[in-house]
Motif scaffolding. Structure first.
Motif, PDB file in Angstrom:
ATOM      1  N   MET A 194      -1.844   0.235  -2.828  1.00 29.30           N
ATOM      2  CA  MET A 194      -2.847   0.274  -1.767  1.00 29.30           C
ATOM      3  C   MET A 194      -2.395  -0.591  -0.599  1.00 29.30           C
ATOM      4  SD  MET A 194      -5.176   2.297  -2.638  1.00 29.30           S
ATOM      5  CE  MET A 194      -6.749   2.063  -1.846  1.00 29.30           C
ATOM      6  N   PRO A 195      -2.421  -0.051   0.621  1.00 31.92           N
ATOM      7  CA  PRO A 195      -2.133  -0.906   1.768  1.00 31.92           C
ATOM      8  C   PRO A 195      -3.260  -1.930   1.964  1.00 31.92           C
ATOM      9  CG  PRO A 195      -2.744   1.301   2.492  1.00 31.92           C
ATOM     10  CD  PRO A 195      -2.704   1.333   1.000  1.00 31.92           C
ATOM     11  N   ILE A 196      -2.961  -3.005   2.682  1.00 30.37           N
ATOM     12  CA  ILE A 196      -3.936  -4.078   2.896  1.00 30.37           C
ATOM     13  C   ILE A 196      -4.099  -4.274   4.408  1.00 30.37           C
ATOM     14  CG2 ILE A 196      -4.539  -6.399   2.010  1.00 30.37           C
ATOM     15  CD1 ILE A 196      -1.643  -6.258   0.642  1.00 30.37           C
ATOM     16  N   TYR A 243       3.838  -3.468   2.201  1.00 27.38           N
ATOM     17  CA  TYR A 243       2.420  -3.521   2.578  1.00 27.38           C
ATOM     18  C   TYR A 243       1.935  -4.951   2.743  1.00 27.38           C
ATOM     19  CZ  TYR A 243       2.305   1.479   1.402  1.00 27.38           C
ATOM     20  OH  TYR A 243       2.542   2.831   1.354  1.00 27.38           O
ATOM     21  N   ASN A 247      -5.422  -3.637   8.261  1.00 22.42           N
ATOM     22  CA  ASN A 247      -5.836  -2.430   9.003  1.00 22.42           C
ATOM     23  C   ASN A 247      -4.686  -1.430   9.070  1.00 22.42           C
ATOM     24  OD1 ASN A 247      -4.327  -4.045  10.563  1.00 22.42           O
ATOM     25  ND2 ASN A 247      -5.614  -3.970  12.388  1.00 22.42           N
ATOM     26  N   SER A 305      -6.223   1.251   4.116  1.00 24.77           N
ATOM     27  CA  SER A 305      -6.638   0.029   3.436  1.00 24.77           C
ATOM     28  C   SER A 305      -8.106   0.157   3.082  1.00 24.77           C
ATOM     29  CB  SER A 305      -6.482  -1.174   4.360  1.00 24.77           C
ATOM     30  OG  SER A 305      -5.181  -1.235   4.855  1.00 24.77           O
ATOM     31  N   ALA A 307       0.442  -6.462   6.166  1.00 27.47           N
ATOM     32  CA  ALA A 307      -0.896  -7.085   6.179  1.00 27.47           C
ATOM     33  C   ALA A 307      -0.871  -8.394   6.956  1.00 27.47           C
ATOM     34  CB  ALA A 307      -1.369  -7.330   4.751  1.00 27.47           C
ATOM     35  N   SER A 319     -10.448  -1.826   3.110  1.00 29.95           N
ATOM     36  CA  SER A 319     -11.366  -2.503   4.035  1.00 29.95           C
ATOM     37  C   SER A 319     -11.724  -1.642   5.245  1.00 29.95           C
ATOM     38  CB  SER A 319     -10.745  -3.805   4.523  1.00 29.95           C
ATOM     39  OG  SER A 319      -9.515  -3.543   5.175  1.00 29.95           O
TER      40      SER A 319
END
Length: 259
Positions: free
Chosen positions: A171-173, A128, A175, A246, A132, A248
């Motif tokens: 958790m992915p970061i 990930y 988009n 993600s 990112a 965000s």
């Protein structure tokens, strides 16, 4: 098998979409993963035909070693840099996942890796963070693997202690949106009648029915419902796919279209 044939063909080409597909079936030191190669091959066909991704943009890697996996993730980064953030990326993996029993982190297991040494795997955490750093419009990750220490047939990998582990959710970061086949300490099962992983079968089925014209929110609803119902009926065990965007991205990921 109805998803392996009748693959819808797109009339438009997605010249700025790139796909890397890892299909890890034949492991050197642990049990094989039934149908992983079929999963990857057919998913690659849907990428080319249904999503309209040019052949040269689709990298299908069978029985990937750790070196193969790192090489292709690095290649994606170089491609994305050359396209100045305009590229869309799809990363697909079918194979074993393993937990690191002390830290409870999840790892993808390359075919030369072995179950009781997490460092022989590719940690989701480092995957990930690599993703990112890839400048792109969107990165979609599909993992037909589980990280509990179990195999597709429901037995435990040799390395596991016979007790399924509930790995931490990485958790992915950026988009990135990650679709996973199972949650917590569950197993990602095969769908034997269809010669596919259960998760991949319904992913392909929705791509077939929608001709690729589907939002990620619709894909999530369809895959989750069908995998849950089929697993409890066929296996008498729960398998609950999860989607992790993600943080965000908020809820906006649901409206992203597959093509």
């Amino acid at each position: 098998n109805n998803v392996d044939n009748n693959i819808p063909v797109s009339t438009t080409l997605e010249n700025k979409t790139f796909a890397v597909i890892f299909a890890n079936e034949d492991y050197k030191r642990v049990a094989s993963v039934p149908y992983a190669k079929n999963d990857g091959k057919v998913f690659a066909e849907y990428c080319k035909k249904t999503l309209g991704i040019p052949k040269k943009n689709v990298y299908y890697v069978e029985n990937a070693t750790l070196g193969d996996m790192k090489y292709h993730i690095n290649l994606l980064r170089k491609i994305a840099q050359a396209f100045n953030g305009e590229a869309k990326i799809i990363l697909y993996y079918a194979g074993h996942g393993i937990p690191d029993e002390t830290q409870k982190n999840g790892y993808l297991l390359p075919v030369d890796g072995y179950g009781n040494d997490a460092t022989s795997g590719y940690s989701l955490k480092s995957l990930y963070s690599e993703l990112a750093n890839i400048p792109s419009k969107s990165i979609l990750v599909f993992l037909d693997a589980c990280f509990s220490g179990s195999q597709r047939d429901g037995n435990m990998l040799d390395s596991a202690r016979g007790v399924a582990i509930k790995p931490k959710n990485e958790m992915p970061i950026g988009n990135v949106v990650v679709f996973s086949a199972a949650s917590g300490d569950e197993t990602a099962y095969p769908y034997k009648e269809k010669s596919h992983g259960l998760f991949t079968y319904f992913l392909l089925k929705k791509m077939q029915e929608s001709k690729g014209n589907v939002s990620l929110g619709e894909l999530e609803d369809y895959v989750t419902k069908n995998v849950e119902q089929t697993s409890i009926t066929n296996n008498k065990k729960s398998q609950t796919p999860t989607v992790m965007p993600s943080p965000s991205m908020g809820n906006m990921w649901k409206s992203i279209k597959l093509k």
